[in-house]
Design an enzyme around this catalytic site. Sequence first.
Site, PDB file in Angstrom:
ATOM      1  N   CYS A 383       0.992  -1.050   0.065  1.00  0.00           N
ATOM      2  CA  CYS A 383       0.008  -0.158  -0.155  1.00  0.00           C
ATOM      3  C   CYS A 383       1.025   1.239   0.052  1.00  0.00           C
ATOM      4  O   CYS A 383       1.463   1.668  -1.158  1.00  0.00           O
ATOM      5  CB  CYS A 383      -0.978  -0.162   1.096  1.00  0.00           C
ATOM      6  SG  CYS A 383      -2.323   0.983   0.875  1.00  0.00           S
ATOM      7  N   HIS A 509      -3.468  -4.881   0.605  1.00  0.00           N
ATOM      8  CA  HIS A 509      -2.623  -5.326   1.731  1.00  0.00           C
ATOM      9  C   HIS A 509      -2.772  -7.059   1.437  1.00  0.00           C
ATOM     10  O   HIS A 509      -3.710  -7.545   2.260  1.00  0.00           O
ATOM     11  CB  HIS A 509      -3.528  -5.004   2.859  1.00  0.00           C
ATOM     12  CG  HIS A 509      -3.203  -3.598   3.169  1.00  0.00           C
ATOM     13  ND1 HIS A 509      -2.110  -2.934   3.936  1.00  0.00           N
ATOM     14  CD2 HIS A 509      -3.829  -2.462   2.954  1.00  0.00           C
ATOM     15  CE1 HIS A 509      -2.075  -1.822   4.168  1.00  0.00           C
ATOM     16  NE2 HIS A 509      -3.320  -1.387   3.578  1.00  0.00           N
ATOM     17  N   GLU A 511      -1.121  -9.069   3.153  1.00  0.00           N
ATOM     18  CA  GLU A 511      -0.869  -9.527   4.324  1.00  0.00           C
ATOM     19  C   GLU A 511      -2.090 -10.072   4.923  1.00  0.00           C
ATOM     20  O   GLU A 511      -2.089 -11.008   5.898  1.00  0.00           O
ATOM     21  CB  GLU A 511      -0.195  -8.737   5.355  1.00  0.00           C
ATOM     22  CG  GLU A 511      -0.924  -7.488   5.760  1.00  0.00           C
ATOM     23  CD  GLU A 511      -0.629  -6.175   4.772  1.00  0.00           C
ATOM     24  OE1 GLU A 511      -0.570  -6.441   3.649  1.00  0.00           O
ATOM     25  OE2 GLU A 511      -0.698  -5.097   5.267  1.00  0.00           O
TER      26      GLU A 511
HETATM   27  N1  GLN Z   1      -1.838   6.874   3.034  1.00  0.00           N
HETATM   28  C1  GLN Z   1      -1.803   6.050   1.800  1.00  0.00           C
HETATM   29  C2  GLN Z   1      -3.393   6.147   1.382  1.00  0.00           C
HETATM   30  O1  GLN Z   1      -4.379   6.608   1.934  1.00  0.00           O
HETATM   31  C3  GLN Z   1      -1.509   4.433   2.045  1.00  0.00           C
HETATM   32  C4  GLN Z   1      -2.684   3.755   2.941  1.00  0.00           C
HETATM   33  C5  GLN Z   1      -2.217   2.433   3.493  1.00  0.00           C
HETATM   34  O2  GLN Z   1      -0.860   2.068   3.200  1.00  0.00           O
HETATM   35  N2  GLN Z   1      -3.098   1.541   4.004  1.00  0.00           N
HETATM   36  O3  GLN Z   1      -3.466   5.935   0.071  1.00  0.00           O
END
Ligand code: GLN
Length: 537
Positions: A383, A509, A511
């Site tokens: 992400c 994600h 994970e």
């Molecule tokens: N801050 C970033 C976004 O809002 C990544 C979010 C994250 O890593 N879950 O897109």
Amino acid sequence: MKTKYIFLTGGVLSSVGKGVTAAALGRLLKERDFKIAIQKLDPYINVDPGTMSPYQHGEVFVLDDGAETDLDLGHYERFIDNSLNQVCNVTTGQVYEEVITKERRGDYLGGTIQVIPHITNEIKRRIGLVAKTTGAEIVLIEVGGTVGDIESLPFLESLRQMRSDVGRKNSFYIHVTWLPHIGATGELKTKPTQHSVRELRSIGIAPDMIIARSDYPVDEEIEDKIALFCDVDKHAVVPMVTTDILYQIPLTLEKASVGDFITKRMELEIRKKPVWDEWESMVQNMRQEKPSLKVAIVGKYVELHDAYMSVKEALHHAGNANGVDIEIAWIHSAELEKEGKLQQLEEVQGIIVPGGFGERGIEGKIAAIKFARENHIPYLGLCLGMQLMVVEFARHVLDDEQPNSTEFDPSTPHPVIDLMPDQRDITDMGGTMRLGLYPCQLQKNTRAADAYQQDLVKERHRHRFEFNNAYRDILKNEGMLYSGLSPEGRLVEIAELETHPFMIGTQFHPEFLSRPNRPHPLFKAFIEAILEKDGMK
Ligand code: GLN
């Protein structure tokens, strides 16, 4: 069959592993072929943990339907391997929000709205929704916090009422406590457990089983004492000694005949004898001495490992599947911004930049990514880790330090990561991100597609920002591959670098979908890439 309910409360201390215990119990019943779901009742007033700092609460675990939940839901899913849904995490905030909305609408016109019965009824309605929405035959319900907390009283009162609502054979109460060890005399003490059970009884709940957590072996005398003073069956006092391998716990509980005790007491039919061979060999494999790899997790909450619970677990699952132990180097991203600190990365064989929000430590993460790219160290970006991988690559190919995500520099001339149009006008912070499961089409002849061995996958998201398509061609011409796209091609879901041994970033994600016996393909491929690079494979 009528739905059966198993309630878990905590006593003495918090953080003794009640969540993992609930998860392990779920596994015990799943092995007996029952359909299981687990619900967590959290007494705090936030509507969900989505707006809380990881320092307060650890990781926010995201479900298929986009619910932002407590990290215990991660344990539940990893152990029972069923996808849970948003009704599986209830907070005081949600309960009051619902009741107050109804009150304003006039649903209770003329009535005085009270904790009993209005709040408790809403709690019980939400407990009932689990079986309705998941089809579970047995629902395990864990109450957060410990007995004696002011906030958890309405939840405990609801649990108390459930016994007469559903009947004795359909309800089972487990109290998870802690036995402190007195160093001077080398003794384990049962008094706090006795007090906690007394407190529980004063609320009207008599436990059917006590699981006594301890850092030291518990002898029979202690078990007898707990049984006598707390008035539970001797076979229902279950000592649970701390273990370094969480996945051992179902085996420990099985050995203590917990599954048989519960099925008998709840008059459950015997469908299948549990077969633990596979699980046992998995745990044995985890326990075995193996060559070890060092992987860095570069984040800004590294002091609290719980903030990266699923990443940590996914790494261990993938290590285990590849016959190696993973030693995690927890590296603070803000530290890497200081002179000479980048050298720490010379000692690691792989680098992960996990998800995150906010500006602190961003340049440190970018420095770690640059280090991985230039030194050909396998890299997995999750992400935010993908977004920064794009930022770093853009800075490199444009030979310009200004490319950025507009999250960190709203006026950058090169917004390679930017807000999605549908996010622009949103001002509320809670539950407004791109959340939950979305499909991702893999592109042939990429490392990601090789890892998955599938054309279309679904992965869980939690973010506001996205890859800016205005930069697709520019970065592609310099060797960035878009190995995963949303099916209509509009969103970049996975990016990778063509000439690097393994440099992959995912907008989702992965994970959250890794399981101990089914490691996530990208984590598995990441570890394989390290082994290949280091000539260990
Ligand atoms: N801050 C970033 C976004 O809002 C990544 C979010 C994250 O890593 N879950 O897109």
